[in-house]
Design a protein around this motif. Structure first.
Motif, PDB file in Angstrom:
ATOM      1  N   VAL A  10      -0.128  -8.277  19.683  1.00  0.00           N
ATOM      2  CA  VAL A  10      -1.400  -7.950  19.030  1.00  0.00           C
ATOM      3  C   VAL A  10      -2.456  -8.948  19.457  1.00  0.00           C
ATOM      4  O   VAL A  10      -2.157 -10.011  20.015  1.00  0.00           O
ATOM      5  N   ALA A  11      -3.717  -8.603  19.173  1.00  0.00           N
ATOM      6  CA  ALA A  11      -4.845  -9.484  19.484  1.00  0.00           C
ATOM      7  C   ALA A  11      -5.748  -9.592  18.265  1.00  0.00           C
ATOM      8  O   ALA A  11      -5.644  -8.792  17.322  1.00  0.00           O
ATOM      9  N   ASN A  12      -6.628 -10.564  18.263  1.00  0.00           N
ATOM     10  CA  ASN A  12      -7.570 -10.740  17.163  1.00  0.00           C
ATOM     11  C   ASN A  12      -8.347  -9.448  16.928  1.00  0.00           C
ATOM     12  O   ASN A  12      -8.844  -8.828  17.867  1.00  0.00           O
ATOM     13  N   GLY A  13      -8.420  -9.048  15.645  1.00  0.00           N
ATOM     14  CA  GLY A  13      -9.178  -7.858  15.299  1.00  0.00           C
ATOM     15  C   GLY A  13      -8.368  -6.588  15.234  1.00  0.00           C
ATOM     16  O   GLY A  13      -8.856  -5.561  14.741  1.00  0.00           O
ATOM     17  N   ASP A  14      -7.128  -6.609  15.728  1.00  0.00           N
ATOM     18  CA  ASP A  14      -6.300  -5.405  15.695  1.00  0.00           C
ATOM     19  C   ASP A  14      -5.955  -5.012  14.260  1.00  0.00           C
ATOM     20  O   ASP A  14      -5.699  -5.873  13.405  1.00  0.00           O
ATOM     21  N   GLN A  15      -5.930  -3.707  13.999  1.00  0.00           N
ATOM     22  CA  GLN A  15      -5.426  -3.174  12.736  1.00  0.00           C
ATOM     23  C   GLN A  15      -3.961  -2.811  12.927  1.00  0.00           C
ATOM     24  O   GLN A  15      -3.609  -2.150  13.909  1.00  0.00           O
ATOM     25  N   VAL A  16      -3.107  -3.238  12.012  1.00  0.00           N
ATOM     26  CA  VAL A  16      -1.677  -2.972  12.141  1.00  0.00           C
ATOM     27  C   VAL A  16      -1.141  -2.354  10.860  1.00  0.00           C
ATOM     28  O   VAL A  16      -1.656  -2.603   9.766  1.00  0.00           O
ATOM     29  N   GLU A  17      -0.116  -1.550  11.016  1.00  0.00           N
ATOM     30  CA  GLU A  17       0.565  -0.953   9.872  1.00  0.00           C
ATOM     31  C   GLU A  17       1.751  -1.824   9.470  1.00  0.00           C
ATOM     32  O   GLU A  17       2.243  -2.634  10.264  1.00  0.00           O
ATOM     33  N   ALA A  18       2.229  -1.651   8.244  1.00  0.00           N
ATOM     34  CA  ALA A  18       3.422  -2.371   7.801  1.00  0.00           C
ATOM     35  C   ALA A  18       4.591  -2.021   8.707  1.00  0.00           C
ATOM     36  O   ALA A  18       4.820  -0.858   9.026  1.00  0.00           O
TER      37      ALA A  18
ATOM     38  N   SER B  36       0.856  -1.184   0.000  1.00  0.00           N
ATOM     39  CA  SER B  36       0.000   0.000   0.000  1.00  0.00           C
ATOM     40  C   SER B  36       0.886   1.227   0.000  1.00  0.00           C
ATOM     41  O   SER B  36       2.111   1.139   0.117  1.00  0.00           O
ATOM     42  N   GLY B  37       0.286   2.394  -0.119  1.00  0.00           N
ATOM     43  CA  GLY B  37       1.033   3.637  -0.145  1.00  0.00           C
ATOM     44  C   GLY B  37       0.325   4.660  -0.999  1.00  0.00           C
ATOM     45  O   GLY B  37      -0.787   4.427  -1.487  1.00  0.00           O
ATOM     46  N   THR B  38       0.968   5.778  -1.210  1.00  0.00           N
ATOM     47  CA  THR B  38       0.419   6.835  -2.050  1.00  0.00           C
ATOM     48  C   THR B  38       1.146   6.848  -3.385  1.00  0.00           C
ATOM     49  O   THR B  38       2.376   6.758  -3.437  1.00  0.00           O
ATOM     50  N   VAL B  39       0.396   6.942  -4.458  1.00  0.00           N
ATOM     51  CA  VAL B  39       0.986   6.993  -5.795  1.00  0.00           C
ATOM     52  C   VAL B  39       1.640   8.362  -5.967  1.00  0.00           C
ATOM     53  O   VAL B  39       0.957   9.384  -6.113  1.00  0.00           O
TER      54      VAL B  39
ATOM     55  N   VAL C  64       7.711  -8.481  12.398  1.00  0.00           N
ATOM     56  CA  VAL C  64       6.901  -7.314  12.072  1.00  0.00           C
ATOM     57  C   VAL C  64       5.923  -7.648  10.953  1.00  0.00           C
ATOM     58  O   VAL C  64       6.114  -8.601  10.190  1.00  0.00           O
ATOM     59  N   ALA C  65       4.870  -6.829  10.865  1.00  0.00           N
ATOM     60  CA  ALA C  65       3.845  -7.030   9.838  1.00  0.00           C
ATOM     61  C   ALA C  65       4.451  -6.761   8.464  1.00  0.00           C
ATOM     62  O   ALA C  65       5.046  -5.706   8.239  1.00  0.00           O
ATOM     63  N   PRO C  66       4.312  -7.697   7.511  1.00  0.00           N
ATOM     64  CA  PRO C  66       4.878  -7.494   6.178  1.00  0.00           C
ATOM     65  C   PRO C  66       4.071  -6.503   5.357  1.00  0.00           C
ATOM     66  O   PRO C  66       4.532  -6.023   4.331  1.00  0.00           O
ATOM     67  N   MET C  67       2.829  -6.212   5.784  1.00  0.00           N
ATOM     68  CA  MET C  67       1.987  -5.242   5.092  1.00  0.00           C
ATOM     69  C   MET C  67       0.909  -4.785   6.066  1.00  0.00           C
ATOM     70  O   MET C  67       0.672  -5.427   7.091  1.00  0.00           O
ATOM     71  N   PRO C  68       0.244  -3.667   5.817  1.00  0.00           N
ATOM     72  CA  PRO C  68      -0.847  -3.252   6.687  1.00  0.00           C
ATOM     73  C   PRO C  68      -2.017  -4.217   6.559  1.00  0.00           C
ATOM     74  O   PRO C  68      -2.249  -4.792   5.493  1.00  0.00           O
ATOM     75  N   GLY C  69      -2.756  -4.409   7.632  1.00  0.00           N
ATOM     76  CA  GLY C  69      -3.912  -5.300   7.577  1.00  0.00           C
ATOM     77  C   GLY C  69      -4.540  -5.473   8.942  1.00  0.00           C
ATOM     78  O   GLY C  69      -4.233  -4.750   9.891  1.00  0.00           O
ATOM     79  N   SER C  70      -5.431  -6.452   9.038  1.00  0.00           N
ATOM     80  CA  SER C  70      -6.086  -6.746  10.306  1.00  0.00           C
ATOM     81  C   SER C  70      -5.686  -8.137  10.775  1.00  0.00           C
ATOM     82  O   SER C  70      -5.503  -9.055   9.969  1.00  0.00           O
ATOM     83  N   VAL C  71      -5.540  -8.282  12.079  1.00  0.00           N
ATOM     84  CA  VAL C  71      -5.170  -9.571  12.662  1.00  0.00           C
ATOM     85  C   VAL C  71      -6.429 -10.431  12.737  1.00  0.00           C
ATOM     86  O   VAL C  71      -7.374 -10.104  13.458  1.00  0.00           O
TER      87      VAL C  71
END
Length: 669
Positions: free
Chosen positions: A648-656, A355-358, A599-606
C-alpha cells in the motif's frame, strides 16, 4: 427582544440529529437534516421534515464544510442552526458564518466559542479569576528542542492535547522524553482530521484522577445556573464510555464548590446557552479546570434524567432570547442516572473500530430505560465517522438499581452485523468495584480482565446457543427445500417418550479461532446432542421454529432467538448473544494472502507508510498508520524480521483483511 424560531437546520448526523428533531417536533419547530452520500439511508434523514444532500463522504467534504451548511440552511428557509456535538459545534468560524448570514446559532456567540475553544486562553482566564488549572504550554511555532524543554519543565507523565474540539481526539499520554516528538505529530494529524485545527499543547497529567464535569446554563438576562455534576471517569482512549449523575465521589460540600467554580467560569466567558465545565478531581479532593465545552454534551441525557429538564428545549428557548424558566433556575436532583455509549469496536482487539451492515437491531422496552440511537436494521456503519452507534440511559431511585437495569437491558439488546462493546459495558456495570463507586480514569487499565473477557461465555451457555443454532438452521433448511418438503425436519411437537431418533446430524461453526462441532439427533419431544464430542445430557425441545427455539438442557430451560446475516448466524438469549460463522462443507481455497502477510484490522485510509522493502524491524516496531473513524491506529510488526513487500501507499483506502505488508521472519544479527 425575543424572536421565534420556526425552522432549524441540524448541522450533524446520527443519534444527536434524531435527539434534536425530537425536541423540535415537541415545540412545533420544523427541522432540516443534512446528509453525506454515506448517510443517504440514515434514520435522521427520514425523520426530519426535509433534508439536503452534502455531496461526498469524508467529513472534510461534508459535515465540516461550514459554507455548505449555511447554504443548505438558506436553501431550506431555516432561520436557525443547531450544531449538535462534534464536527463544527465548537468552531467559532462556523458560528460567525451563521451570524453573518442572519441565522440564529443555537449556542454561545462566536466570540465566546473562540475564547473557550482556545484551551490555552481559557486556562489563562481561569487563573485570573481564581479557578485552579493544570500547568501547560502552547506548542505553536516552537522548535523540537523547545518542545522537549517545555516537556521537561512539566515533568512526566504529561498530556499532548488538541486545543480545538474534544471527545478524546488529538490526545496522547507521554511517559518519557523519547515519546514527545511522535506524540505531538500524531496528535496534530488527528486533531486536523477531526476538527480542522492542528494546534496542540502540553499539559500536566494527573495519574488516576476522576473526571467530573458540571452542566451549566446561561441566558441573555444575566442568569447562570449549575445543573449539577456528571461522573465521566470510565474512558478508553481518553473518550468516555460510561457517565453518571450524581458522582459517587462528590458530597454536598464538594458539589457546591464545583458548581461555584463552574458558574464563575461561565460568567467570565459571557456565556449563553448550554455548556459544560470539565474538571479533574484528585484523591485529596482538589480539582482543576480542564476545559469548557461550548455545546451540548453526549452525556446530557443523564442530567435530563435526574433533573427532569429537556436541555435541547432549553437551548432553543434561550436561543430565542427567552429567560431560563423557574424550573431551570431552581433545579433539584433526584434518583440516579447512568449512560453507556455503544460503539462499533472490538474491545478485545485494542478497541479497533469495526464496520458492517446492521443485520438486526432491537432493544428491550423497560421502565426507566431510554435509548438514543443513530442506527436501525439495514443501516451501513461507515468508517468515515465516529463509531458511536447509540446511547443507553437508565434511571432509578438508587445507583445499584440503575446499574442493574442497564446491564440487563444491554444483555437483552439484539445488535447484529457489527462487533460492538455491549458485552464490555454490561460487565463493567456488574463489576463489584464499579458498584462500590471506585471509578477513576484508570478503571479499564486496572480491570483488564473485563476487556479481555468481554466476549467470553461459559461452555454451558455456548453449548446451548450452538445447539439452538443447529436446530433452527435445520428447520430453515427444511422450509426452504424445493423437494420432499413433507419429510419431517427431525422434530415434532408431540408429547411422548424417546422413541426412535432420526439419524445424527452435524453442524460445524467457527467462533473466532475456535471450531465448534454440534452433533444431534432429535426425537418426537426430546433430543440427544454433543458439542465437540461432549454429551450435553438430558435435552427437551418444547418449541422449534425458523427463528426461535425453546430448549431445556439438564433442567435449565431458555428461549433462543435466531438472526441470519449471510453465513453468520446470531443466537440471542436473556443473557447476551453469540455470533457463529457457518463452516462450509467444501470451502474455497484460502485467499487470505501469502505467508507473512499483515492485514488491515479494519477498513480505513493509509496515513503514513513507515517502512520500505528491505527494512529490518523488530517485534512491536510501527510499520504504518491507518486512520478510521477519525482516529489513528498504528500497525506494528508481530515479529523480528525483514520487510519483503509493501502493498500500500500513503492515501490508499483499504478494506478490513486487505494485505498491507509482507514480513519475512529472520534471525537478526
Amino acid at each position: 427582544m425575543n424572536l421565534k424560531i420556526t425552522s432549524v437546520l441540524i448541522a450533524n448526523r446520527g443519534e444527536i440529529a434524531r435527539r434534536i428533531i425530537r425536541s423540535c417536533r415537541d415545540m412545533g419547530i420544523r427541522t432540516v437534516a443534512v446528509y453525506s452520500d454515506a448517510d443517504t439511508g440514515s434514520p435522521h434523514v427520514k425523520e426530519a421534515d426535509s433534508a439536503i444532500r452534502l455531496s461526498g463522504t469524508a467529513p472534510t467534504d461534508t459535515y465540516l464544510r461550514g459554507d455548505l451548511l449555511v447554504a443548505a440552511a438558506r436553501k431550506a428557509g431555516a432561520d436557525a442552526v443547531h450544531p449538535g456535538y462534534g464536527f463544527l459545534s465548537e468552531n467559532a468560524d462556523f458560528a460567525r458564518q451563521c451570524e453573518d448570514a442572519g441565522l440564529v446559532f443555537v449556542g454561545p456567540t462566536s466570540t465566546t466559542i473562540e475564547l473557550m475553544g482556545d484551551k490555552l486562553r481559557s486556562k489563562a482566564l481561569m487563573s485570573e479569576i481564581g479557578v485552579p488549572v493544570l500547568q501547560g504550554f502552547d506548542l505553536t511555532a516552537l522548535t523540537a528542542e523547545e518542545i522537549a524543554d517545555r516537556a521537561t519543565q512539566i515533568g512526566f507523565p504529561l498530556l499532548v492535547k488538541a486545543s480545538a474540539g474534544g471527545g478524546g481526539r488529538g490526545m496522547r499520554i507521554v511517559n518519557e522524553p523519547a515519546e514527545v516528538a511522535d506524540a505531538v505529530a500524531s496528535a496534530k494529524r488527528e486533531a486536523l482530521s477531526a476538527f480542522g485545527d492542528e494546534t496542540v499543547f502540553l499539559e500536566r497529567y494527573l495519574v488516576n484522577p476522576r473526571h467530573i464535569e458540571v452542566q451549566v446554563f446561561a441566558d441573555e438576562h444575566g442568569n447562570v445556573v449549575s445543573l449539577f455534576e456528571r461522573e465521566c471517569s470510565i474512558q478508553r482512549r481518553h473518550q468516555k464510555i460510561i457517565e453518571e449523575s450524581p458522582s459517587t465521589a462528590v458530597d454536598d460540600l464538594l458539589r457546591k464548590r464545583l458548581g461555584e467554580a463552574a458558574v464563575a467560569t461561565t460568567r467570565a466567558a459571557d456565556y449563553r446557552g448550554a455548556g459544560t465545565v470539565e474538571f479533574v478531581l484528585a484523591d485529596d479532593g482538589s480539582f482543576y479546570f480542564l476545559e469548557m465545552n461550548t455545546r451540548l454534551q453526549v452525556e446530557h441525557a443523564v442530567t435530563e434524567a435526574v433533573t427532569g429538564l429537556d436541555l435541547v428545549r432549553l437551548q432553543l428557548r434561550v436561543a430565542q432570547g427567552e429567560a431560563l424558566p423557574p424550573e431551570a433556575l431552581n433545579p433539584s436532583m433526584t434518583g440516579h442516572a447512568i449512560e453507556v455509549r455503544v460503539y462499533a469496536e472490538d474491545p478485545t482487539k485494542g478497541f479497533l473500530p469495526t464496520s458492517g451492515t446492521v443485520e438486526h437491531f432491537r432493544v428491550p422496552e423497560r421502565a426507566g430505560l431510554r435509548v438514543d440511537s443513530g442506527i436501525e436494521t439495514g443501516f451501513a456503519i461507515s468508517t468515515h465517522y465516529d463509531p458511536m452507534l447509540a446511547k443507553f440511559i437508565s434511571y432509578a431511585p438508587v445507583r445499584e438499581e440503575a446499574a442493574a437495569l442497564l446491564a440487563i437491558a444491554l444483555r437483552e439488546t439484539q445488535l447484529d452485523g457489527v462487533t460492538t462493546n455491549i458485552g464490555l459495558l454490561a460487565s463493567i456495570l456488574e463489576d463489584n468495584d464499579f458498584l462500590a463507586g471506585y471509578t477513576t480514569t484508570s478503571f479499564l487499565d486496572d480491570h483488564r480482565e473485563l476487556v479481555a473477557n468481554s466476549s467470553f461465555v461459559t461452555d454451558g451457555v455456548l453449548a446451548r446457543r450452538a445447539l439452538a443454532a443447529a436446530l433452527i438452521t435445520q428447520v430453515q433448511t427444511r422450509d426452504s427445500a424445493v423437494a420432499q418438503q413433507t419429510i419431517p425436519s427431525g422434530w415434532r411437537n408431540n408429547p411422548s417418550s424417546w422413541g426412535v431418533h432420526t439419524s445424527t446430524q452435524t453442524c460445524v461453526y467457527a467462533l473466532g479461532d475456535r471450531e465448534v462441532r454440534v452433533a444431534y439427533a432429535v426425537g418426537p419431544s426430546t433430543a440427544k446432542a454433543t458439542i465437540d464430542g461432549a454429551d450435553l445430557g438430558e435435552l427437551r425441545v418444547f418449541e422449534l421454529t425458523a427463528s426461535t427455539a425453546d430448549l431445556e438442557m439438564n433442567g435449565v430451560r431458555g428461549l433462543y432467538e435466531f438472526v441470519r446475516g449471510g453465513n453468520r448466524v446470531y443466537i440471542h438469549d436473556r443473557f447476551g448473544s453469540t455470533a457463529f460463522d457457518e463452516v462450509e462443507r467444501f470451502p474455497a481455497p484460502d485467499a487470505r494472502g501469502s505467508r507473512g502477510s499483515l492485514v488491515a484490522p479494519m477498513p480505513g485510509s493509509v496515513q503514513r507508510v513507515l517502512v520500505e522493502v528491505g527494512s529490518v524491524v523488530t517485534r512491536g516496531e510501527p510499520l504504518l498508520i491507518l486512520e478510521a473513524m477519525k482516529m489513528e491506529h498504528t500497525v506494528t510488526s508481530p515479529v523480528d524480521g525483514v520487510v519483503a513487500e509493501v502493498l500500500v501507499a500513503n492515501g490508499d483506502q483499504v478494506e478490513a483483511g486487505a494485505a498491507l505488508v509482507v514480513m519475512q521472519q529472520e534471525q537478526i544479527s
